[in-house]
Scaffold this active site. Structure first.
Site, PDB file in Angstrom:
ATOM      1  N   ASP A  39      21.631 -52.964  49.470  1.00 13.97           N
ATOM      2  CA  ASP A  39      21.618 -52.783  51.017  1.00 13.97           C
ATOM      3  C   ASP A  39      22.705 -53.696  51.618  1.00 13.97           C
ATOM      4  O   ASP A  39      22.728 -54.770  51.421  1.00 13.97           O
ATOM      5  CB  ASP A  39      20.173 -53.109  51.586  1.00 13.97           C
ATOM      6  CG  ASP A  39      20.153 -52.365  52.883  1.00 13.97           C
ATOM      7  OD1 ASP A  39      19.364 -51.332  53.054  1.00 13.97           O
ATOM      8  OD2 ASP A  39      20.714 -52.527  54.084  1.00 13.97           O
ATOM      9  N   VAL A  75      28.228 -49.072  50.419  1.00 22.20           N
ATOM     10  CA  VAL A  75      28.302 -47.921  49.482  1.00 22.20           C
ATOM     11  C   VAL A  75      29.894 -47.382  49.212  1.00 22.20           C
ATOM     12  O   VAL A  75      30.170 -46.954  48.395  1.00 22.20           O
ATOM     13  CB  VAL A  75      27.389 -46.938  49.781  1.00 22.20           C
ATOM     14  CG1 VAL A  75      26.105 -47.123  49.319  1.00 22.20           C
ATOM     15  CG2 VAL A  75      27.672 -46.458  51.179  1.00 22.20           C
ATOM     16  N   SER A 150      20.494 -33.649  55.454  1.00 21.15           N
ATOM     17  CA  SER A 150      19.434 -33.782  56.557  1.00 21.15           C
ATOM     18  C   SER A 150      19.530 -32.457  57.081  1.00 21.15           C
ATOM     19  O   SER A 150      20.495 -31.545  56.989  1.00 21.15           O
ATOM     20  CB  SER A 150      20.304 -34.737  57.484  1.00 21.15           C
ATOM     21  OG  SER A 150      19.529 -34.481  58.824  1.00 21.15           O
ATOM     22  N   TYR A 163      27.490 -36.788  62.022  1.00 17.41           N
ATOM     23  CA  TYR A 163      26.572 -36.935  60.841  1.00 17.41           C
ATOM     24  C   TYR A 163      26.070 -35.541  60.115  1.00 17.41           C
ATOM     25  O   TYR A 163      25.876 -35.457  58.982  1.00 17.41           O
ATOM     26  CB  TYR A 163      25.207 -37.460  61.639  1.00 17.41           C
ATOM     27  CG  TYR A 163      23.920 -37.533  60.872  1.00 17.41           C
ATOM     28  CD1 TYR A 163      23.823 -38.703  60.191  1.00 17.41           C
ATOM     29  CD2 TYR A 163      22.724 -36.746  60.858  1.00 17.41           C
ATOM     30  CE1 TYR A 163      22.833 -39.170  59.235  1.00 17.41           C
ATOM     31  CE2 TYR A 163      21.663 -37.223  59.886  1.00 17.41           C
ATOM     32  CZ  TYR A 163      21.566 -38.245  59.315  1.00 17.41           C
ATOM     33  OH  TYR A 163      20.417 -38.435  58.616  1.00 17.41           O
ATOM     34  N   LYS A 167      26.325 -34.722  56.507  1.00 15.61           N
ATOM     35  CA  LYS A 167      25.296 -34.534  55.506  1.00 15.61           C
ATOM     36  C   LYS A 167      25.291 -33.112  54.799  1.00 15.61           C
ATOM     37  O   LYS A 167      24.961 -32.917  53.842  1.00 15.61           O
ATOM     38  CB  LYS A 167      23.935 -34.457  56.343  1.00 15.61           C
ATOM     39  CG  LYS A 167      23.776 -35.743  56.960  1.00 15.61           C
ATOM     40  CD  LYS A 167      23.226 -36.859  55.587  1.00 15.61           C
ATOM     41  CE  LYS A 167      22.660 -38.007  55.972  1.00 15.61           C
ATOM     42  NZ  LYS A 167      22.333 -38.723  54.645  1.00 15.61           N
TER      43      LYS A 167
HETATM   44  P1  NAD Z   1      17.280 -46.633  57.478  1.00 17.76           P
HETATM   45  O1  NAD Z   1      17.940 -47.248  58.382  1.00 17.76           O
HETATM   46  O2  NAD Z   1      15.668 -47.084  57.659  1.00 17.76           O
HETATM   47  O3  NAD Z   1      17.646 -47.012  56.061  1.00 17.76           O
HETATM   48  C1  NAD Z   1      19.112 -46.852  55.661  1.00 17.76           C
HETATM   49  C2  NAD Z   1      19.466 -48.150  54.989  1.00 17.76           C
HETATM   50  O4  NAD Z   1      20.874 -47.807  54.596  1.00 17.76           O
HETATM   51  C3  NAD Z   1      19.406 -49.373  55.810  1.00 17.76           C
HETATM   52  O5  NAD Z   1      18.481 -50.218  55.057  1.00 17.76           O
HETATM   53  C4  NAD Z   1      20.870 -49.983  55.926  1.00 17.76           C
HETATM   54  O6  NAD Z   1      20.887 -51.127  55.965  1.00 17.76           O
HETATM   55  C5  NAD Z   1      21.400 -49.212  54.650  1.00 17.76           C
HETATM   56  N1  NAD Z   1      22.958 -48.988  54.950  1.00 17.76           N
HETATM   57  C6  NAD Z   1      23.524 -48.360  55.975  1.00 17.76           C
HETATM   58  N2  NAD Z   1      24.687 -48.607  55.444  1.00 17.76           N
HETATM   59  C7  NAD Z   1      25.111 -48.865  54.574  1.00 17.76           C
HETATM   60  C8  NAD Z   1      26.308 -49.060  53.419  1.00 17.76           C
HETATM   61  N3  NAD Z   1      27.376 -48.950  53.998  1.00 17.76           N
HETATM   62  N4  NAD Z   1      25.977 -49.505  52.461  1.00 17.76           N
HETATM   63  C9  NAD Z   1      24.767 -49.880  51.725  1.00 17.76           C
HETATM   64  N5  NAD Z   1      23.657 -49.733  52.480  1.00 17.76           N
HETATM   65  C10 NAD Z   1      23.789 -49.405  53.674  1.00 17.76           C
HETATM   66  O7  NAD Z   1      17.263 -45.053  57.539  1.00 17.76           O
HETATM   67  P2  NAD Z   1      16.382 -43.792  56.650  1.00 17.76           P
HETATM   68  O8  NAD Z   1      15.533 -43.079  57.739  1.00 17.76           O
HETATM   69  O9  NAD Z   1      15.475 -44.665  55.834  1.00 17.76           O
HETATM   70  O10 NAD Z   1      17.419 -43.082  55.923  1.00 17.76           O
HETATM   71  C11 NAD Z   1      17.769 -42.967  54.545  1.00 17.76           C
HETATM   72  C12 NAD Z   1      18.547 -41.940  54.189  1.00 17.76           C
HETATM   73  O11 NAD Z   1      17.990 -40.603  54.812  1.00 17.76           O
HETATM   74  C13 NAD Z   1      19.912 -41.901  55.121  1.00 17.76           C
HETATM   75  O12 NAD Z   1      21.019 -41.302  54.250  1.00 17.76           O
HETATM   76  C14 NAD Z   1      19.619 -40.740  56.302  1.00 17.76           C
HETATM   77  O13 NAD Z   1      20.611 -40.171  56.900  1.00 17.76           O
HETATM   78  C15 NAD Z   1      18.640 -39.782  55.648  1.00 17.76           C
HETATM   79  N6  NAD Z   1      17.847 -39.178  56.463  1.00 17.76           N
HETATM   80  C16 NAD Z   1      16.737 -39.590  57.092  1.00 17.76           C
HETATM   81  C17 NAD Z   1      15.988 -38.850  57.804  1.00 17.76           C
HETATM   82  C18 NAD Z   1      14.759 -39.263  58.463  1.00 17.76           C
HETATM   83  O14 NAD Z   1      14.005 -38.677  58.900  1.00 17.76           O
HETATM   84  N7  NAD Z   1      14.309 -40.606  58.192  1.00 17.76           N
HETATM   85  C19 NAD Z   1      16.212 -37.475  58.170  1.00 17.76           C
HETATM   86  C20 NAD Z   1      17.400 -37.058  57.571  1.00 17.76           C
HETATM   87  C21 NAD Z   1      18.243 -37.514  56.637  1.00 17.76           C
END
Ligand code: NAD
Length: 304
Positions: A39, A75, A150, A163, A167
């Site tokens: 992270d 990443v 997503s 986004y 995605k």
């Molecule tokens: P979140 O913000 O809780 O978690 C994302 C994590 O990624 C964070 O801890 C952040 O610090 C880390 N991060 C961000 N940029 C980074 C980088 N460059 N290198 C390393 N770490 C990095 O969000 P989430 O909801 O748990 O999302 C997780 C994944 O699921 C994401 O790809 C998001 O786009 C996708 N997503 C989530 C939802 C949802 O409903 N939560 C819906 C569709 C897609």
């Protein structure tokens, strides 16, 4: 049915300091895997960085008797994240490309920075991690990848064109990796999750989020990356207890003469066929389109 386990396997989870990634990391560690908790530790808009988010998850895993190591790289430097797995545990079996951020803004007001950063984290990030893991997967003839799409990518979402583009890119990326990886037992699938996290807290009301624990996305991912899985190159939506596979669908379509008679008017005359989904087909590759043209005598067939 016996519990799915991952003993002796190494799982890399990007963005595992919170939300879905944290839930994955805790789960796989509890089921015997050694976990790389990556992270960057910044905000949900991609600002700042820090070590605390990953460290807290590693501590929690270790306190519960599990094995985990932290990595704080973005990443965008996926090679360093995979190297952490090799240095700490000697291998990598599963890559969960999960890290993500948002830069929501209407298309009219979007700045290049909003677009570029989203592409860097989601598209470049997933690429760099998978690229670094790939030689290990090929050599050991085993690998499992989950990329994270997503609903915004599949269907579009107001204020999220950056986004959405990033995605949907995960879908094409996954479908191609699945085709290239299959003969090496590298299986790649893509999920469109929905879960309560700091990310969704900005776009969904609290009463909806209460019913969307990240824990309810984890079981599908667990199935897809298990050694018993055979599915690859597929899209799933998952969240709040709902799990479903999605696929492309092709309408009946119209076959017109490919000559000067193929005018806009000729297409309009066949429009009902162009949009007729009463007997759909489910194409799964470029070859499906070519086969269709061959069948209609539009292309010379390769068949002897
Ligand atoms: P979140 O913000 O809780 O978690 C994302 C994590 O990624 C964070 O801890 C952040 O610090 C880390 N991060 C961000 N940029 C980074 C980088 N460059 N290198 C390393 N770490 C990095 O969000 P989430 O909801 O748990 O999302 C997780 C994944 O699921 C994401 O790809 C998001 O786009 C996708 N997503 C989530 C939802 C949802 O409903 N939560 C819906 C569709 C897609």
């Amino acid at each position: 049915m016996s519990e799915l386990r991952y003993d002796g396997q190494v799982v890399v989870v990007t963005g595992a300091g919170g939300g879905l990634g944290k839930a994955y990391a805790l789960f796989f560690a509890s089921r015997g895997a050694s976990v790389v908790v990556n992270d960057l530790g910044g905000s949900f808009k991609g600002e700042g960085q820090g070590t605390k988010a990953a460290d807290l998850v590693v501590d929690e895993i270790k306190k519960a008797g599990g094995k985990a190591v932290a990595n704080y790289d973005s990443v965008e430097h996926g090679d360093r994240i995979i190297q952490t797995a090799i240095d700490a545990f000697g291998r990598i079996d599963v890559l969960l490309n999960n890290a993500g951020i948002l830069r929501d803004i209407s298309f009219k007001n979007m700045k290049d920075d909003d677009w570029d950063l989203i592409m860097k984290v989601h598209v470049q990030g997933a690429y760099k991690c998978a690229r670094a893991a790939w030689p290990h997967f090929r050599k050991q003839k085993y690998g499992r990848v989950i990329n994270t799409a997503s609903a915004a990518g599949l269907f579009g979402s107001f204020g999220q064109c950056n986004y959405s583009a990033a995605k949907l890119a995960q879908v094409g990326f996954t479908e191609t990796l699945a085709k290239e990886g299959q003969k090496y037992n590298i299986l790649c699938n893509v999920i469109a999750p929905i879960a309560a996290s700091r990310m969704t807290a900005t776009v969904m009301p609290p009463d909806v989020l209460e019913n969307l624990k990240p824990d309810w996305v984890v079981p599908l991912v667990a199935v897809l990356v298990h050694k018993s899985n055979v599915e690859t190159g597929r899209i799933y939506e998952v969240g709040g207890g709902h799990v479903a596979k999605l696929r492309w669908q092709r309408a009946k379509g119209a076959l017109l003469k490919a000559d000067d008679s193929m005018t806009p008017g000729a297409i309009l005359a066949k429009w009902n066929d162009v949009v007729d989904f009463s007997q759909p087909e489910y194409p799964n590759g470029v070859a499906d389109m070519v086969a269709k043209l061959e069948e209609a005598g539009k292309l010379p067939s390769n068949e002897p």
